[in-house]
Motif scaffolding. Sequence first.
Motif, PDB file in Angstrom:
ATOM      1  N   LEU A 160      -1.580  -7.394  -6.946  1.00 49.08           N
ATOM      2  CA  LEU A 160      -1.486  -8.048  -6.381  1.00 49.08           C
ATOM      3  C   LEU A 160      -3.275  -8.581  -5.077  1.00 49.08           C
ATOM      4  O   LEU A 160      -3.262  -9.242  -4.559  1.00 49.08           O
ATOM      5  CB  LEU A 160      -0.647  -7.403  -4.436  1.00 49.08           C
ATOM      6  CG  LEU A 160       0.729  -7.379  -4.862  1.00 49.08           C
ATOM      7  CD1 LEU A 160       1.551  -6.855  -3.576  1.00 49.08           C
ATOM      8  CD2 LEU A 160       1.687  -8.947  -5.288  1.00 49.08           C
ATOM      9  N   GLY A 161      -4.010  -7.705  -5.591  1.00 47.89           N
ATOM     10  CA  GLY A 161      -5.495  -7.708  -4.805  1.00 47.89           C
ATOM     11  C   GLY A 161      -5.424  -6.949  -3.242  1.00 47.89           C
ATOM     12  O   GLY A 161      -6.015  -7.345  -2.996  1.00 47.89           O
ATOM     13  N   ILE A 162      -5.328  -5.659  -3.343  1.00 46.03           N
ATOM     14  CA  ILE A 162      -4.812  -5.222  -2.190  1.00 46.03           C
ATOM     15  C   ILE A 162      -4.681  -3.514  -1.907  1.00 46.03           C
ATOM     16  O   ILE A 162      -4.828  -3.038  -3.814  1.00 46.03           O
ATOM     17  CB  ILE A 162      -3.849  -5.507  -1.239  1.00 46.03           C
ATOM     18  CG1 ILE A 162      -2.855  -4.896  -2.013  1.00 46.03           C
ATOM     19  CG2 ILE A 162      -3.504  -6.890  -1.320  1.00 46.03           C
ATOM     20  CD1 ILE A 162      -1.258  -4.383  -1.259  1.00 46.03           C
ATOM     21  N   ASP A 163      -5.053  -3.049  -1.746  1.00 48.64           N
ATOM     22  CA  ASP A 163      -6.076  -1.292  -1.064  1.00 48.64           C
ATOM     23  C   ASP A 163      -4.550  -0.492  -1.290  1.00 48.64           C
ATOM     24  O   ASP A 163      -3.714  -1.245  -1.263  1.00 48.64           O
ATOM     25  CB  ASP A 163      -6.950  -0.787  -0.835  1.00 48.64           C
ATOM     26  CG  ASP A 163      -7.412   0.494  -0.486  1.00 48.64           C
ATOM     27  OD1 ASP A 163      -6.841   1.894  -0.905  1.00 48.64           O
ATOM     28  OD2 ASP A 163      -8.323   0.931  -0.719  1.00 48.64           O
ATOM     29  N   PRO A 164      -4.359   0.296  -2.411  1.00 51.63           N
ATOM     30  CA  PRO A 164      -3.425   1.062  -2.764  1.00 51.63           C
ATOM     31  C   PRO A 164      -2.982   1.397  -1.896  1.00 51.63           C
ATOM     32  O   PRO A 164      -1.806   2.040  -1.695  1.00 51.63           O
ATOM     33  CB  PRO A 164      -3.592   2.370  -3.729  1.00 51.63           C
ATOM     34  CG  PRO A 164      -5.111   1.988  -4.682  1.00 51.63           C
ATOM     35  CD  PRO A 164      -5.757   0.495  -3.273  1.00 51.63           C
ATOM     36  N   ILE A 165      -3.475   1.953  -0.632  1.00 48.81           N
ATOM     37  CA  ILE A 165      -3.180   2.686   0.695  1.00 48.81           C
ATOM     38  C   ILE A 165      -2.159   1.889   1.569  1.00 48.81           C
ATOM     39  O   ILE A 165      -0.719   2.632   1.639  1.00 48.81           O
ATOM     40  CB  ILE A 165      -3.783   2.920   1.311  1.00 48.81           C
ATOM     41  CG1 ILE A 165      -3.887   4.139   2.836  1.00 48.81           C
ATOM     42  CG2 ILE A 165      -4.817   2.044   2.128  1.00 48.81           C
ATOM     43  CD1 ILE A 165      -2.807   5.370   2.285  1.00 48.81           C
ATOM     44  N   TRP A 166      -2.131   0.711   1.641  1.00 49.50           N
ATOM     45  CA  TRP A 166      -0.986  -0.136   1.992  1.00 49.50           C
ATOM     46  C   TRP A 166      -0.115  -0.161   1.258  1.00 49.50           C
ATOM     47  O   TRP A 166       1.100  -0.242   1.743  1.00 49.50           O
ATOM     48  CB  TRP A 166      -1.906  -2.341   2.148  1.00 49.50           C
ATOM     49  CG  TRP A 166      -3.060  -1.809   2.477  1.00 49.50           C
ATOM     50  CD1 TRP A 166      -4.263  -2.105   2.208  1.00 49.50           C
ATOM     51  CD2 TRP A 166      -3.030  -1.952   4.306  1.00 49.50           C
ATOM     52  NE1 TRP A 166      -5.077  -1.836   3.532  1.00 49.50           N
ATOM     53  CE2 TRP A 166      -4.786  -1.838   4.551  1.00 49.50           C
ATOM     54  CE3 TRP A 166      -2.443  -0.981   5.410  1.00 49.50           C
ATOM     55  CZ2 TRP A 166      -4.919  -1.441   6.004  1.00 49.50           C
ATOM     56  CZ3 TRP A 166      -2.798  -0.911   6.110  1.00 49.50           C
ATOM     57  CH2 TRP A 166      -3.674  -1.236   6.812  1.00 49.50           C
ATOM     58  N   MET A 167      -0.076  -0.450  -0.255  1.00 51.27           N
ATOM     59  CA  MET A 167       1.381  -0.785  -1.765  1.00 51.27           C
ATOM     60  C   MET A 167       2.435   0.858  -0.899  1.00 51.27           C
ATOM     61  O   MET A 167       2.884   0.607  -0.934  1.00 51.27           O
ATOM     62  CB  MET A 167       0.596  -0.750  -2.968  1.00 51.27           C
ATOM     63  CG  MET A 167       0.866  -2.048  -3.089  1.00 51.27           C
ATOM     64  SD  MET A 167       1.519  -2.718  -2.171  1.00 51.27           S
ATOM     65  CE  MET A 167       2.985  -2.555  -3.330  1.00 51.27           C
TER      66      MET A 167
END
Length: 582
Positions: A130-137
């Motif tokens: 998704l192209g986001i930082d792993p912390i948000w997932m």
Amino acid sequence: MNKTVNINLAGIFFHIDEDAYLKLQGYLTAIKNSFANTEGSAEIIADIETRISELFNERLKNERQVIGLKEVEEVIAIMGQPEDYLVDDDIFEDEPRFNSSKKSTLNKKLFRDIDNSYISGVSSGFAHYLGIDPIWMRLLWVLLVMMSFGTFVVIYILFWILIPAAKTTAEKIMMTGEPVNINNIEKQIKDSFETVSGVAKNVSKSVSDTAKKHGGAVKKTSKNFFDTIADFIMVVVRIFSKFIGIIIIVFSAVILISLILGLFSVGFKNILNIPGLDYVYAFNAGNTPIWLASLLVFFTVGIPVFFLFYLGLKIFVNNLKSIGKIAKLTLLGLWLCAIVGIVIVSVREVSEHSISESVIDKHVLNVTSKDTLRIDIRNNDLYRNHDYNGGFKIANHHDDLKGLYVRNVRIVIKSTKDSLVTVNVEKTADGSSYQKAINYANNIKYDFDFKHQKLMLDSYLYTDVENKFRNQKVTVFVYIPEGVIVNCSESTRFYYTYPSIIENKQTNHYVKIIKDDVLCLDCDDDFKVEVKTPKVKIDEDGVEINGDEGSLKIDKNGIRAESKEVKVRINSDGIDIQSKEN
């Protein structure tokens, strides 16, 4: 006729013709020479050979197919020539290891990133996709688990099982959305070596950035108008398919979570004290263990929903692992067994209602033709008089035993030539046999009181909850001698049923019992209609309406309408229309 050669490429055997073999051998030799003095050259070459073997496998339709010159040239075009991808150490700049740049998910494949994992790498894999930082997932997973009371852990485990881990260099590159060619494989290997040595360098720049820095080393190709339109349509189709996949995943996940919650609720009913399970028990006439019925429903519905969930993942994730033939056959077997179990339970439940039997309790009341009998419905805390027939509830009886209270009581008033009033309480219940149905009918308890010429009937019947709900019903037949005057209160209005000679409209009136009928003693038979509209009169003579522009009268003589211009008369003689002259 060309000679074929058997080769072992990255542990996989291929049949390749001689010309293609010579070209492939020259290509691999050039790659080895290009990386001769490069740190980690052995790993780079091994990963390149692995990627080439994967590309060959994608082009083979069967194991006996021979790799030809065409397939080799296609693979070389994808991988690129060594001289086109010379990577300098200067491009490795100090940046965070995880690249959160938002690349198109259309060129990415979903893997579990086990290099940046806390548990299984599912969150970091989705973060790459998704192209986001792993912390948000990871925060999202925590919220989902908390909101679903822990059942979303099952969804996480399914992702863990079904999404493959990015183990090879090629898979790690595909996870970021970059093409798997010599340049990116070399960059990935260099990053691995520098990480081990403690140097954090960013090796995830896109191919477009690399191409710009090397001054157009990679040749650009032009497309005509029709190719562009075709590519656009394919992109739209792929985006739409991903959207459909997401809808299927969310829909099936909600159903799976609901089924899991239901299954655990039944399993821990004594601990959780979930309301409503008493009613499930009461309707379970076949005495099927509730946990077994819940498990059968879970497998019957859950297995198809799981495959629907798997289909959504297949649409959303191109490289999804197969659950394997053994797992598919096992789930199919479980589903068929659950279907058979549901059929058996259903047949057993239906058989418990296959036969209906009744028993009658007879009671004689000291009411003669000279008396006046009043009939009323006894008020109680369980059911109020405004409640209609057919309702039921489970409550504790006076001896602290749970009982089933059913509001299925009917009243039939009939005339008789006997000298005294007779009350027959007919109790009816279902069963799997005649004797069982009779036993269940005998287990019905119904009470009434008779004092001072007043018959007080209960509005409900009672039976122990162990007898289950078996369409229990009570019909109170009241046989009243001819000549007795009866007054039925308003509370009895909705209890009468055929063939009662007293009907709803006769409640709150004094009626005299005659042969198979009643004679109302205080009913007003006059025709009365209250109309509050001015100039409108409705009575036994007919209807009359007077207005400013004319009048209308309807009576036994016919219909007469009159206005300033026209007169209309309709009767047995015909229709007469006359116009007035000014």
